[in-house]
Design a protein around this motif. Structure first.
Motif, mmCIF file in Angstrom:
data_model
loop_
_atom_site.group_PDB
_atom_site.id
_atom_site.type_symbol
_atom_site.label_atom_id
_atom_site.label_comp_id
_atom_site.label_asym_id
_atom_site.label_seq_id
_atom_site.Cartn_x
_atom_site.Cartn_y
_atom_site.Cartn_z
ATOM 1 N N ALA A 143 -1.601 -8.857 -2.656
ATOM 2 C CA ALA A 143 -2.121 -7.838 -2.156
ATOM 3 C C ALA A 143 -3.786 -7.933 -1.789
ATOM 4 O O ALA A 143 -4.038 -7.535 -0.738
ATOM 5 C CB ALA A 143 -1.828 -6.480 -2.809
ATOM 6 N N GLU A 160 1.076 -0.346 2.270
ATOM 7 C CA GLU A 160 1.352 -1.729 2.073
ATOM 8 C C GLU A 160 -0.078 -2.541 2.582
ATOM 9 O O GLU A 160 -0.507 -1.855 3.183
ATOM 10 C CB GLU A 160 2.414 -1.805 3.379
ATOM 11 C CG GLU A 160 3.798 -1.363 3.032
ATOM 12 C CD GLU A 160 4.456 -2.208 1.868
ATOM 13 O OE1 GLU A 160 3.849 -3.232 1.496
ATOM 14 O OE2 GLU A 160 5.338 -1.617 1.241
ATOM 15 N N PRO A 161 -0.185 -3.501 1.666
ATOM 16 C CA PRO A 161 0.851 -4.381 0.918
ATOM 17 C C PRO A 161 0.947 -3.814 -0.604
ATOM 18 O O PRO A 161 0.888 -4.723 -1.401
ATOM 19 C CB PRO A 161 0.444 -5.525 1.250
ATOM 20 C CG PRO A 161 -1.049 -5.444 1.330
ATOM 21 C CD PRO A 161 -1.294 -4.217 2.135
ATOM 22 N N TRP A 162 0.579 -2.679 -0.858
ATOM 23 C CA TRP A 162 0.165 -2.233 -2.099
ATOM 24 C C TRP A 162 1.077 -1.572 -2.996
ATOM 25 O O TRP A 162 1.112 -1.159 -4.264
ATOM 26 C CB TRP A 162 -1.261 -1.315 -2.349
ATOM 27 C CG TRP A 162 -2.413 -1.924 -1.864
ATOM 28 C CD1 TRP A 162 -2.976 -2.278 -0.715
ATOM 29 C CD2 TRP A 162 -3.186 -3.055 -2.639
ATOM 30 N NE1 TRP A 162 -4.032 -2.867 -0.788
ATOM 31 C CE2 TRP A 162 -4.262 -3.578 -1.917
ATOM 32 C CE3 TRP A 162 -3.261 -3.303 -4.017
ATOM 33 C CZ2 TRP A 162 -5.114 -4.204 -2.562
ATOM 34 C CZ3 TRP A 162 -4.041 -4.432 -4.715
ATOM 35 C CH2 TRP A 162 -5.086 -4.808 -3.749
ATOM 36 N N VAL A 179 -9.093 -5.677 0.914
ATOM 37 C CA VAL A 179 -9.770 -4.667 0.119
ATOM 38 C C VAL A 179 -10.828 -5.360 -0.889
ATOM 39 O O VAL A 179 -10.412 -6.491 -1.516
ATOM 40 C CB VAL A 179 -8.832 -3.752 -0.572
ATOM 41 C CG1 VAL A 179 -9.533 -2.945 -1.567
ATOM 42 C CG2 VAL A 179 -7.876 -3.098 0.191
ATOM 43 N N THR A 183 -4.181 -10.392 1.144
ATOM 44 C CA THR A 183 -3.682 -10.049 2.401
ATOM 45 C C THR A 183 -4.201 -8.830 2.841
ATOM 46 O O THR A 183 -4.567 -8.698 4.092
ATOM 47 C CB THR A 183 -1.987 -9.752 2.399
ATOM 48 O OG1 THR A 183 -1.788 -8.853 1.499
ATOM 49 C CG2 THR A 183 -1.592 -11.259 1.962
ATOM 50 N N SER A 184 -4.724 -7.968 2.173
ATOM 51 C CA SER A 184 -5.226 -6.718 2.639
ATOM 52 C C SER A 184 -6.732 -6.592 3.156
ATOM 53 O O SER A 184 -7.139 -5.885 3.765
ATOM 54 C CB SER A 184 -5.199 -5.745 1.459
ATOM 55 O OG SER A 184 -6.023 -5.919 0.200
ATOM 56 N N TYR A 236 -3.499 3.699 -1.179
ATOM 57 C CA TYR A 236 -3.074 2.213 -1.191
ATOM 58 C C TYR A 236 -1.701 1.966 -0.673
ATOM 59 O O TYR A 236 -0.830 1.929 -1.595
ATOM 60 C CB TYR A 236 -3.285 1.439 -2.611
ATOM 61 C CG TYR A 236 -4.761 1.224 -3.079
ATOM 62 C CD1 TYR A 236 -5.241 -0.116 -2.832
ATOM 63 C CD2 TYR A 236 -5.598 2.423 -3.255
ATOM 64 C CE1 TYR A 236 -6.870 -0.124 -3.065
ATOM 65 C CE2 TYR A 236 -7.049 2.033 -3.449
ATOM 66 C CZ TYR A 236 -7.472 0.686 -3.437
ATOM 67 O OH TYR A 236 -8.886 0.573 -3.795
ATOM 68 N N THR A 251 -14.160 -10.181 -1.174
ATOM 69 C CA THR A 251 -12.739 -10.193 -1.165
ATOM 70 C C THR A 251 -11.967 -11.287 -1.685
ATOM 71 O O THR A 251 -12.939 -12.495 -1.946
ATOM 72 C CB THR A 251 -12.151 -10.020 0.249
ATOM 73 O OG1 THR A 251 -12.734 -10.932 1.084
ATOM 74 C CG2 THR A 251 -13.010 -8.708 1.181
#
Length: 453
Positions: free
Chosen positions: A360, A386-388, A366, A363-364, A384, A272
């Motif tokens: 993003a 928030e935050p996307w 992903v 914070t995500s 996708y 990540t």
């Protein structure tokens, strides 16, 4: 037999530097030479792909000289900062340069080794490479090439029949010798050694050699060399980030002056977008963490400037160094847009998209490879959320640089995380089964084809 002389273009320019830059050495006499990997795609670019396996093994396992190039192997001399501590006792300790040639683009290339035996610079080391270390280098170089990172390529891996003892993997373990294809093994540390020894004539000679042979510039200007190295290394740092790659040991002896990544030890790909993610278990302070790699590379280039200060005034060197940040920013923008599979629009819009993407991802949580797979071509689905949202909206305004018709896009993203590296190694260690490695190399090259222009 080399049957394509129009492609095979041997060189021996290293000899122009003179014997103060290297030491003649002999390769180890290995108990066996068992060919495990030959990179015919890279070999074709220098005209050695027509070698039979027996010829290949003689040249790249026993180091029988290739015709027209260096008469014997040479271990290069250099110093370097290792984790910011200066070490004057370095040099090629388990490798050497044994051939030079032009590739199909006309670039001067070195054939260098890893695990080829002891040299005057081995210190207490045995000069050997573990087979697992060689497999890891294949995977690193193949993946980085696919992700558009300037990198050495693993040309050959030959198992050598010795039992090695190492503290960081189960021992005894199998041995190997690796050959890499590199656009030069001249490092920042090569200049640092000459500066340490107050060898101004040697510094000037190496500056001229590098500019003429590696940059095709008819110049002896140290400030011009630094400017070129700043540009190349800023590009390297940017592409590391877009690839999610962590080299692990960005010491100044591991940064060459062409901005081409090489020498893969404790590397990892970050799962990540975690700026604190490290690759080396011994990097306790996170000096070479994922998010600090641009800073680390810039610091190394500063050491080149310090070395060159012995033969040129500081003002043009400082001016060149000050351009690292301004060059890095557009490079990282371009690299991330390339991986997103979209064409640039304008600098401000592009920068905003990249910054939104980094926020993003951070914070995500992903996965890096998952996101770039899903977003390629600019069409990010509404799954996708928030935050996307900002990223998805911005991407909608971009034109794809390539469609998703390649078969790669109908599957799953190709990654190279540490668990898979271990999974590929396990059947080799346990059953001498190389199936997973060869399948992974094919999958990585499929990824590269899907991403390429």
């Amino acid at each position: 037999m080399l049957t394509r002389p129009q492609v095979y273009r041997p060189e021996a320019t290293l000899l122009d530097l003179g014997d103060g830059f290297f030491d003649p050495v002999a390769p180890a006499d290995f108990p066996e030479t068992r060919l495990r990997f030959r990179n015919d795609r890279a070999a074709a670019q220098i005209g050695v792909d027509t070698l039979t396996d027996d010829e290949w093994t003689r040249h790249f396992g026993r180091f029988e000289p290739l015709p027209g190039t260096l008469p014997q192997p040479f271990a290069l001399r250099y110093h370097g900062h290792q984790f910011r501590n200066y070490n004057p006792d370095l040099g090629d300790g388990r490798g050497f340069t044994f051939a030079q040639m032009r590739d199909d683009q006309g670039r001067l290339m070195d054939l260098g080794t890893k695990g080829s035996g002891q040299t005057p610079w081995s210190r207490a080391g045995d000069g050997r490479l573990t087979l697992k270390g060689g497999v890891r280098e294949i995977l690193a170089t193949e993946m980085l090439e696919a992700l558009n990172v300037p990198t050495s390529r693993t040309l050959s891996l030959i198992e050598t029949g010795e039992h090695l003892h190492r503290g960081d993997e189960p021992s005894p373990t199998r041995s190997a010798v690796l050959v890499r294809l590199n656009h030069s093994h001249v490092r920042i540390g090569s200049f640092q050694r000459l500066a340490y020894e107050r060898d101004e004539a040697g510094l000037r000679k190496l500056v001229g050699y590098t500019l003429r042979n590696l940059y095709d510039e008819d110049s002896d200007d140290p400030a011009r060399l630094l400017d070129l190295v700043v540009a190349r290394t800023a590009r390297l740092a940017a592409r590391y980030m877009a690839a999610g790659f962590v080299h692990g040991v960005l010491n100044s002896d591991n940064i060459n002056v062409t901005g081409e990544s090489f020498d893969y030890g404790p590397w990892r790909f970050a799962p990540t977008w975690d700026p604190a993610f490290t690759a080396a278990y011994f990097d306790h302070q996170g000096l070479y963490a994922f998010g600090r790699q641009p800073e680390a590379i810039h610091w190394d280039v500063m050491q080149l400037a310090v070395a060159l200060r012995q033969i040129v005034e500081s003002e043009p060197l400082v001016a060149a160094l000050d351009q690292f940040g301004p060059r890095y920013q557009p490079e990282v923008t371009q690299a991330i847009l390339w991986r997103l599979g979209v064409r640039p629009r304008d600098p401000d819009t592009d920068r905003d998209l990249v910054q939104a993407t980094e926020r993003a991802l951070r914070t995500s949580g992903v996965g890096i490879d998952r996101f770039f797979f899903d977003a390629f071509g600019g069409n990010l689905s509404e799954t996708y959320a928030e935050p996307w949202t900002e990223v998805r909206t911005a991407l909608a305004g971009y034109e794809p640089r390539k469609d998703r018709s390649h078969a790669y896009w109908s599957g799953e993203p190709c990654s190279m995380l540490i668990d898979e590296v271990e999974a590929i190694w396990a059947p080799i260690a346990e059953h001498d089964d190389w199936t997973l490695l060869h399948a992974k190399v094919a999958a990585i090259r499929n990824l590269g084809d899907a991403l390429a222009e």
